[in-house]
Scaffold this motif. Sequence first.
Motif: not given
Length: 54
Positions: A1-11, A26-29, A52-54
């Motif tokens: 996956m590239t850093t351009d992929t948006r993710y659904r983040i549950v915190i 997602q950042k490079e780290n 999880s990826p959107e």
Amino acid sequence: MTTDTRYRIVIRCSDCGEKYILRGRQKENGQYETGFKQCVCGNEDNFVVEASPE
């Protein structure tokens, strides 16, 4: 996956149990950038993060 992929983040706050659903990238780290800083209870460090990826 590239850093351009948006993710659904549950915190989830481990202190009070509050749940936040955000979108981020997602950042490079390997961490996720959402702009989230702290929970309403004042917690800034103790979270469970699921992505999880959107």
